[in-house]
Design an enzyme around this catalytic site. Structure first.
Site, PDB file in Angstrom:
ATOM      1  CE  LYS A  39      24.153   7.975 -25.457  1.00 36.32           C
ATOM      2  NZ  LYS A  39      24.791   9.179 -26.026  1.00 36.32           N
ATOM      3  NE  ARG A  87      30.846  11.636 -31.342  1.00 32.79           N
ATOM      4  CZ  ARG A  87      30.094  11.465 -32.417  1.00 32.79           C
ATOM      5  NH1 ARG A  87      30.214  12.280 -33.455  1.00 32.79           N
ATOM      6  NH2 ARG A  87      29.208  10.489 -32.480  1.00 32.79           N
ATOM      7  CD  GLU A  90      14.076   6.708 -26.795  1.00 28.59           C
ATOM      8  OE1 GLU A  90      14.710   7.398 -25.972  1.00 28.59           O
ATOM      9  OE2 GLU A  90      14.390   6.628 -28.002  1.00 28.59           O
TER      10      GLU A  90
END
Length: 462
Positions: A115, A294, A201
């Site tokens: 990430k 994906r 974050e």
């Protein structure tokens, strides 16, 4: 590429098998002992049992899956979603075995699955990124984390650097809660991903989850296929998804798509993927959340609204017969997906395994898809995700799609297990949801009222 092994189970395995059949490709299913008689095992041309029921002993066993490919003569592997679909190690092992990997390059999966590295790639590509911190290993001093938290500002989120899907994500509203929540997030991340590294974050209140479907052709470029709104979530897991996202300006839609394509081009992305954003409805600002390398659970809403077959595109690209990217796709009408789960809303949404003694739905058609892993009489085991089916509707506009979804849900006949069917109906009848006033905290805030409304519905189901 002539024979594809589908390294997954359930409805997504059936979806891939169907696309392979339409493309003239032979298929190999894998199944645990618990899934030996399942629909996906019966759909494929052949099936190989790869281990006992627990996923770690079957669907997550790279050696068993590669052995199944060798025994069956498969020359390609499609990972579906979940399980090993975002494992760079699995993708590399598939390629090392001389098989075609139907997905992005292993290095891209590794880069975007980390990430922090994904945030850095997004920022370098000009994609807006929410204020955040560097990563912190498990042994990082707490005072460093506290200093970073003060710089980011409260409320904030602690996120697993190697994770996704909300696993290991924790919200911290005030400094005195940081240490306890940090310990919890690290423990969850370590258990789920084998890596307790986290980062911070900025938390955006009343945020919406909006994501852009992309397809990349490597150095040849990339294309966006519109956006989806996935704000109706419970514990960071999506419940209802729709395309296009309601209430966005054309300027915002275009900016989201352009940013997603820029990121794909920057990393030479190949195949289907999703760029996820946090959208601040108060300011119309959006920030990069993560990239899923994906096919997504909710890909059918884009397929119905954009008129594309994303899984067939994956197969064609892997076989070397995919056309070059075109302009951003235009969405026509509106599509809504509802996830039907074997879970009991009245008992905190606890899973409800058991025999599906009755399961009837309306017949699928051009504007209705039923993607399911089960038929009447099948057993829903406690070993895997309790999703029974995805019910996807398309309408001329959002209200038409919502009304069609309600009619379809009300026509479902299901007995033997507790389900969230009434809860889904209650959601689609909620005034805020009807008006498109969505945010990721809505279902949790309204949970008690929605569960009560669901219980009062006159619907002939178990």
């Amino acid at each position: 590429m002539k024979k594809v092994l589908v390294a997954n189970r359930g409805e997504i395995a059936r979806r891939v098998i169907r696309a392979c059949r339409e493309a003239g490709l032979a298929t190999v299913a894998i199944a645990s002992e618990a899934d030996a008689g399942s629909l996906h095992a019966r759909d494929a041309d052949e099936c190989v049992i790869v281990g006992p029921a627990p996923a770690r002993a079957s669907y997550l066993r790279v050696d068993a899956i590669l052995e199944a490919a060798a025994r069956s003569g498969a020359d390609a592997v499609h990972p579906g979603y979940g399980f090993l679909s975002e494992s760079a190690e699995f993708a590399a092992a598939v390629q090392a075995a001389g098989l075609t990997w139907i997905g992005p390059a292993p290095a891209t999966i590794a880069r975007m699955g980390d990430k922090q590295r994904a945030r850095e790639a997004a920022a370098a590509a000009g994609v807006p990124v929410a204020p955040g911190s560097p990563r912190f290993a498990e042994d990082a001093p707490e005072d460093q984390v506290r200093a970073a938290a003060a710089a980011v500002g409260y409320p904030l989120l602690i996120k697993a650097a190697s994770g996704g899907g909300g696993i290991g994500m924790r919200r911290v509203d005030r400094p005195e809660r940081l240490a306890a929540v940090l310990a919890s997030a690290r423990a969850t991340a370590g258990k789920a991903f084998g890596d307790a590294t986290v980062y911070l974050e900025k938390f955006v209140p009343d945020a919406r989850h909006v994501e852009v479907q992309v397809f990349g052709w490597g150095a040849a470029g990339a294309q966006a296929f519109g956006e989806r709104d996935c704000s109706l979530q419970r514990r960071f897991q999506k419940v209802v998804e729709e395309a296009p996202a309601p209430g966005l300006s054309d300027t915002t839609r275009a900016a989201m798509a352009d940013a997603a394509v820029a990121l794909c081009r920057a990393v030479d992305y190949e195949g289907a993927g999703t760029v996820e954003y946090v959208y601040d409805a108060a300011t119309s600002a959006f920030f990069f959340l993560e990239m899923n390398t994906r096919i997504q659970v909710e890909h059918p809403v884009t397929e119905m609204a954009a008129g594309v077959d994303l899984v067939r595109m994956q197969l064609d690209y892997a076989a070397g017969r995919s056309p070059a990217p075109g302009p951003q796709a235009m969405l026509t009408g509106h599509a809504i997906e509802c996830r039907l789960y074997a879970e009991d809303p009245a008992k905190g949404f606890l899973p409800s395994p058991g025999k599906l003694s009755r399961f009837r739905t309306l017949a699928p058609g051009p504007d209705l898809r039923i993607e399911t892993a089960y038929a009447e009489g099948d057993e829903i085991t406690p070993y895997y995700d309790p999703m029974i089916a995805k019910i996807i509707l398309r309408g001329a506009d959002r209200d038409a799609a919502r009304r069609a979804a309600l009619a379809t849900l009300r026509a479902v006949e299901i007995e033997g297990v507790a389900t969230n069917l009434r809860f889904l109906i209650a959601c689609l009848e909620d005034p805020d949801i009807i008006a498109g006033r969505l945010d990721t905290g809505l279902l949790e805030r309204r949970r008690t009222a929605l569960v009560a409304a669901a219980a009062s519905l006159d619907v002939a189901i178990a």
